[in-house]
Design an enzyme around this catalytic site. Sequence first.
Site, PDB file in Angstrom:
ATOM      1  N   LYS A   1       5.731  -7.501   2.635  1.00  0.00           N
ATOM      2  CA  LYS A   1       5.418  -7.286   4.048  1.00  0.00           C
ATOM      3  C   LYS A   1       4.218  -8.165   4.412  1.00  0.00           C
ATOM      4  CE  LYS A   1       4.904  -2.739   3.991  1.00  0.00           C
ATOM      5  NZ  LYS A   1       4.765  -2.649   2.507  1.00  0.00           N
TER       6      LYS A   1
ATOM      7  N   HIS B   1      -0.439   1.238   9.749  1.00  0.00           N
ATOM      8  CA  HIS B   1      -1.677   1.580   9.052  1.00  0.00           C
ATOM      9  C   HIS B   1      -2.677   2.194  10.012  1.00  0.00           C
ATOM     10  CE1 HIS B   1       0.118  -1.856   6.938  1.00  0.00           C
ATOM     11  NE2 HIS B   1      -0.188  -1.171   5.862  1.00  0.00           N
TER      12      HIS B   1
ATOM     13  N   GLY C   1       0.814  -1.197   0.000  1.00  0.00           N
ATOM     14  CA  GLY C   1       0.000   0.000   0.000  1.00  0.00           C
ATOM     15  C   GLY C   1       0.848   1.246   0.000  1.00  0.00           C
ATOM     16  N   SER C   2       0.342   2.339  -0.577  1.00  0.00           N
ATOM     17  CA  SER C   2       1.011   3.624  -0.473  1.00  0.00           C
ATOM     18  C   SER C   2       0.793   4.194   0.930  1.00  0.00           C
ATOM     19  CB  SER C   2       0.479   4.590  -1.530  1.00  0.00           C
ATOM     20  OG  SER C   2       0.902   4.185  -2.819  1.00  0.00           O
ATOM     21  N   GLY C   3       1.478   5.288   1.225  1.00  0.00           N
ATOM     22  CA  GLY C   3       1.357   5.910   2.539  1.00  0.00           C
ATOM     23  C   GLY C   3       2.539   5.613   3.438  1.00  0.00           C
ATOM     24  N   HIS C   4       3.511   4.826   2.925  1.00  0.00           N
ATOM     25  CA  HIS C   4       4.684   4.464   3.717  1.00  0.00           C
ATOM     26  C   HIS C   4       5.956   5.080   3.131  1.00  0.00           C
ATOM     27  CE1 HIS C   4       1.983   1.678   5.584  1.00  0.00           C
ATOM     28  NE2 HIS C   4       1.837   0.961   4.478  1.00  0.00           N
TER      29      HIS C   4
END
Lengths: 332, 332
Positions: free
Chosen positions: A104, A218, A53-56
């Site tokens: 992950k 998250h 997922g993006s956001g990391h």
Amino acid sequence: MKKFLNTAESFVADALTGLAAAHPELRVDAAARTVARAAGAVPGKVGVVSGGGSGHEPLHAGFVGEGMLDAACPGEVFTSPVPGQILAAAAAADGGAGVVFVVKNYTGDVMNFELAAELAADEGIAVRTVLVDDDVAVRDSTHTAGRRGTGATVFVEKLAGAAAARGAGLDEVAGIGRRANAASRSFAVALTACTTPAAGRPGFDLPADEIEVGVGIHGEPGRGREKLRPAREIAAEAVRAILDDRPLPRGAETMVLVNGLGGTPLSELYLMYGEVAAVLAGRGVTVARNLVGDYVTSLDMAGCSITICAVEEPFLDLWDAPVRTPALRWGC
Amino acid sequence: MKKFLNTAESFVADALTGLAAAHPELRVDAAARTVARAAGAVPGKVGVVSGGGSGHEPLHAGFVGEGMLDAACPGEVFTSPVPGQILAAAAAADGGAGVVFVVKNYTGDVMNFELAAELAADEGIAVRTVLVDDDVAVRDSTHTAGRRGTGATVFVEKLAGAAAARGAGLDEVAGIGRRANAASRSFAVALTACTTPAAGRPGFDLPADEIEVGVGIHGEPGRGREKLRPAREIAAEAVRAILDDRPLPRGAETMVLVNGLGGTPLSELYLMYGEVAAVLAGRGVTVARNLVGDYVTSLDMAGCSITICAVEEPFLDLWDAPVRTPALRWGC
């Protein structure tokens, strides 16, 4: 919600547009939603691919480049990339010697990378998968069966990437990645929740004098709430949680990552690093290499994670090898 | 206040302890409150020194190393270093060829660096000063007579540091720094205020749907409040403010810094960079080099600043020269 964005829907695409503009050495495929080296796959070299997922950010696209990843496939915010997208990244990374997936450990990622590995096999690309599951805080969370994958991803991607750059074979590169994961443990603490563009408000409410201990990346819950305490005590608790899970003898040599979750200034991260190093020194544990900064983030969350990797041969040598990516760069 | 710290009083000292632990290639003198290269001053090389209040990390200590600064002198949070401290940094940086002070234009810094230059002269260290005053947003703010010094400091320190590393003389190094400043303009936007450890609460209140436009790096006010708008419009406004002040012809070549103020995630900074690059492209202006990340921060403030430097000879060559510091590293 206060963010620099145009619309919640276009957030990931717009951020990738900026990444592409800033880094002509990367090839951002907006349609396939992949980020690869502009120079293309290196013939005969094992490709190393990661995504999630993006956001990391900078994970994973910020680690694409010489000595680390060959391609990344960013999903929507906190959402796994889809199999076809992962396959496109594998195809972009494949130089004929196969591809290692660094995944992950979240249910959606594991499933989609497995499907992509099957699709890749159908296209003649041999795939090995390295699962990252370093977070000692919780088991079987909202997003995971087993442990979550967090900060150790940086160690896994750097060491596997360096091994691949040196010409190691497919199983050897995967083996280095698995050993790096097995040697690493992480623990995170949040001072605030993060806000996804889609939700527009924080994922949980945290009173002004409380911290979330053992938090994930998250916004999922951790071990529980505690009163805010001095950094020294927080660092000691994090190190204790890690070493309780994987004891290290006196004289052990480690690599340590003090990682910001996105909203924490560098001064506080260095302060935390000082406390972590002091705790480790008190236990007779040496830090041979360290990294302090934002590497595996959770959008705008204020907080930090600590990752300790027990050094084995040839980790330090691979760590020191040249790397040239947007987020990690040395030796070239 | 939610921060990783032990006490507000020990915040800067504790952060420096962590910096020292993480970077053995630096020599952190806790008593003198200076950060220098562990290898010592380079004989015959012009020394480059900078400093200012803490809270802007990685500025300045994170820029100490080969190809950039020889020493830094961090004051307390948002408070100028004192003259004796600056003198100690000058002494640590002096290889016999004199020292260039890079000073952000704030009243306290200007005064204390002037006093330190006099003290240095008494000790036989020749000093030249480069004043950085790139922020187009306001004139004569609470902290400044004239313009504030912000993001251009990174360009000034990199280019002057590279010139010094190549053996340029004292006046030449200072001249490069002054030209880099003269060619640069900045503009910043805050989504939230910052909280100093001493105050324990945000420096100003910003409603949930408003941004502070033209903000400084100490939480001092900007040009005014505006409604939160799409990133595209914010980027366009910032670029317009900069180019209104220093017009660039079509075909002009620039270096651009999109700088996080401490609490803004990298994804949003890349998104902003994409918008800035698009606005510049629309005006026929080329970005030859860019830097996206947290370089000149304001503690935990969510926000970003944009700095545009018009390229002259030999800026690009100096920018590309090897640098090896905690916060900027390439070519070695």
